[in-house]
Design a protein around this motif. Structure first.
Motif, PDB file in Angstrom:
ATOM      1  N   GLU A  13     -34.958  40.433  35.344  1.00  0.00           N
ATOM      2  CA  GLU A  13     -34.219  41.339  36.220  1.00  0.00           C
ATOM      3  C   GLU A  13     -33.392  40.572  37.244  1.00  0.00           C
ATOM      4  O   GLU A  13     -32.235  40.916  37.517  1.00  0.00           O
ATOM      5  N   ARG A  14     -33.969  39.513  37.803  1.00  0.00           N
ATOM      6  CA  ARG A  14     -33.231  38.721  38.783  1.00  0.00           C
ATOM      7  C   ARG A  14     -32.048  37.991  38.139  1.00  0.00           C
ATOM      8  O   ARG A  14     -30.964  37.894  38.726  1.00  0.00           O
ATOM      9  N   THR A  15     -32.272  37.466  36.955  1.00  0.00           N
ATOM     10  CA  THR A  15     -31.187  36.756  36.272  1.00  0.00           C
ATOM     11  C   THR A  15     -30.106  37.727  35.828  1.00  0.00           C
ATOM     12  O   THR A  15     -28.908  37.439  35.955  1.00  0.00           O
ATOM     13  N   GLU A  70     -29.161  40.425  37.192  1.00  0.00           N
ATOM     14  CA  GLU A  70     -28.335  40.808  38.339  1.00  0.00           C
ATOM     15  C   GLU A  70     -27.212  39.807  38.576  1.00  0.00           C
ATOM     16  O   GLU A  70     -26.115  40.177  38.988  1.00  0.00           O
ATOM     17  N   ARG A  71     -27.473  38.544  38.281  1.00  0.00           N
ATOM     18  CA  ARG A  71     -26.482  37.499  38.548  1.00  0.00           C
ATOM     19  C   ARG A  71     -25.464  37.341  37.422  1.00  0.00           C
ATOM     20  O   ARG A  71     -24.385  36.780  37.651  1.00  0.00           O
ATOM     21  N   ASP A  89     -24.664  40.032  35.256  1.00  0.00           N
ATOM     22  CA  ASP A  89     -24.255  41.369  34.828  1.00  0.00           C
ATOM     23  C   ASP A  89     -24.898  41.752  33.498  1.00  0.00           C
ATOM     24  O   ASP A  89     -24.249  42.311  32.611  1.00  0.00           O
ATOM     25  N   THR A 141     -34.535  30.515  37.945  1.00  0.00           N
ATOM     26  CA  THR A 141     -33.414  31.450  37.810  1.00  0.00           C
ATOM     27  C   THR A 141     -32.090  30.708  37.771  1.00  0.00           C
ATOM     28  O   THR A 141     -31.215  31.010  36.944  1.00  0.00           O
TER      29      THR A 141
END
Length: 247
Positions: free
Chosen positions: A46-48, A50-51, A53, A235
């Motif tokens: 999820e964190r990756t 977000e970065r 798209d 990440t």
């Protein structure tokens, strides 16, 4: 992905990376819940995403059979696994539908040691059948930079024991304290290890080769700050890999 409508998904799936977190339901000692191996890859995905798209597909919660030397095995109540062939077939089916819908950039993010080869074999078989997609396979421990790993373990008695012996140890405890502190039973975190660690494999596993608690190393050293540093490092590494391989 599961929270999108099919039209929203259809508008993006061909253009962006699709992440598939793969975990397990497995004991992690008295201080950590049995969802550690799917919480960690899901949070990283999820964190990756977000970065870059990306889209995160639903997590696979059951992993390849836990082994005594790297997870305690089925000797522990609650550990619920599937055969490697079962996981491989599920992944192949999922890949087939993703590619049918247009996914061209697929990232498998793994949180369970024993999953690595079923994931690889599933992709290999899919490639043999013909595919237009490009795949990245990543286990979080392989992405951690050696310099940060050495820095974390340099002050821990015994140093770095190898990833298979870090089950429910320093890093997994640190990541759960960072990602999901409300799930950590702080009063139950213990340091432990097996009485004997042979360089070979014996099946059935002799009792003295598996710790009584299910913790394989020094969990008490896994602080939330260590978890934060690991998250930032891993990440960044995965984002760089995605930008390079999917350019």
């Amino acid at each position: 992905m599961s929270e999108m409508t099919w039209k929203e998904y259809d508008q993006r799936v061909e253009r962006v990376p699709v992440f598939i977190p793969v975990g397990s339901t497995e004991q992690h000692g008295p201080g950590l819940p049995m969802n550690v191996d799917f919480v960690i890859p899901t949070e990283f995905s999820e964190r990756t995403a977000e970065r870059v798209d990306g889209i995160v597909a639903p997590t696979i919660h059951y992993g390849a059979k836990s082994q005594p030397g790297s997870g305690g095995g089925s000797e522990f109540v609650g550990t619920t696994s599937v055969h490697g062939g079962t996981l491989r077939r599920q992944i192949q089916d999922v890949i087939g539908d993703l590619e049918r819908d247009g996914a061209m950039k697929i990232v498998f993010f793994n949180g369970h040691y024993e999953n690595e080869y079923p994931i690889r074999e599933a992709i290999d078989r899919h490639i043999e059948d013909g595919t237009r997609a490009t795949f990245i396979i990543a286990s979080w421990w392989d992405l951690l930079s050696p310099s940060l790993r050495d820095e974390i373990f340099e002050e821990i008695p015994g140093g770095f024991p190898g990833w298979e012996k870090e089950h429910a140890g320093v890093i997994e405890t640190a990541l759960m304290r960072h990602f999901r502190p409300e799930l950590v039973r702080e009063d139950e975190i213990v340091d432990d290890e097996a009485d004997r660690t042979p360089s070979h494999i014996v099946k059935p596993a002799p009792r003295e080769t598996v710790s009584d608690s299910g913790v394989f190393y020094r969990a008490t050293y896994g602080t939330a700050d260590v978890g934060r540093r690991v998250v930032d490092d891993v990440t960044d590494t995965l984002v760089s890999a995605i930008e390079k391989e999917f350019a």
